[in-house]
Design a protein around this motif. Structure first.
Motif, short mmCIF file in Angstrom:
data_model
loop_
_atom_site.label_atom_id
_atom_site.label_comp_id
_atom_site.label_asym_id
_atom_site.label_seq_id
_atom_site.Cartn_x
_atom_site.Cartn_y
_atom_site.Cartn_z
N ASP A 61 17.37 55.76 83.94
CA ASP A 61 16.83 54.66 84.74
C ASP A 61 15.34 54.77 85.00
N THR A 63 11.77 55.24 82.99
CA THR A 63 11.09 55.30 81.69
C THR A 63 9.70 55.92 81.78
N ALA A 92 14.91 57.67 78.04
CA ALA A 92 15.06 56.44 78.82
C ALA A 92 14.40 55.27 78.10
N ASP A 95 16.67 54.30 75.26
CA ASP A 95 17.84 53.61 75.78
C ASP A 95 17.50 52.16 76.09
N GLU A 96 16.35 51.93 76.75
CA GLU A 96 15.93 50.56 77.07
C GLU A 96 15.63 49.78 75.78
N TRP A 97 15.04 50.45 74.81
CA TRP A 97 14.73 49.83 73.52
C TRP A 97 16.01 49.32 72.86
N GLU A 99 18.95 48.71 74.36
CA GLU A 99 19.59 47.70 75.20
C GLU A 99 18.91 46.34 75.13
N THR A 100 17.58 46.34 75.07
CA THR A 100 16.83 45.08 75.16
C THR A 100 16.47 44.47 73.82
N LEU A 107 7.48 47.99 74.03
CA LEU A 107 8.09 48.64 75.18
C LEU A 107 7.25 49.82 75.65
#
Length: 137
Positions: A61, A63, A92, A95-97, A99-100, A107
């Motif tokens: 959670d 980044t 992180a 992971d966001e990369w 997911e989005t 990013l």
């Protein structure tokens, strides 16, 4: 970068750092001139102490994080302090990369600029304007 199975490896810390440094290189000169002493660190995750101090339960959670005092709050009387640091947390970010679906360079630029914004004490609106300026550079 690809293995025998034809699937490329996840971007490593050096790749994340290169993307962050490319973002920094595109900053307007007024910002870039004040980043000389800021240390950029790419780590896998934030440590437990950092997560606890921010009230964040899961390492994916967070980044990025700025450690230091904003430019406007610094004093010539500050001695013996650690250099300001920008931490980017690779796992992180990845992971966001995933997911989005946002491009990795975009990013990393977003996270880097957000943490640089904390160094300068910028508002969220100012950070978005800086991000737009870098994207157009």
């Amino acid at each position: 970068m690809g293995g025998q199975d034809g699937i490329g490896a996840a971007p490593d810390a050096a790749t994340i750092e290169a993307l962050a440094r490319a973002t920094i290189a595109k900053l307007p000169r007024a910002f870039a001139e004040h980043l000389g002493d800021v240390v950029l660190l790419v780590e896998e995750f934030a440590d437990d102490e950092t997560l606890a101090s921010l009230g964040i339960e899961h390492p994916l959670d967070l980044t990025g994080l700025y450690h230091g005092r904003p430019v406007g709050e610094k004093s010539s009387m500050d001695t013996g302090a650690l250099p300001d640091r920008i931490h980017l947390y690779r796992r992180a970010i990845l992971d966001e990369w995933i997911e989005t679906g946002v491009r990795l360079d975009e990013l990393v630029a977003h996270v880097t600029i957000h943490e640089i914004g904390h160094h300068f004490g910028l508002s969220d609106d100012d950070m978005h304007a800086l991000e737009d300026a870098v994207a157009d550079a």
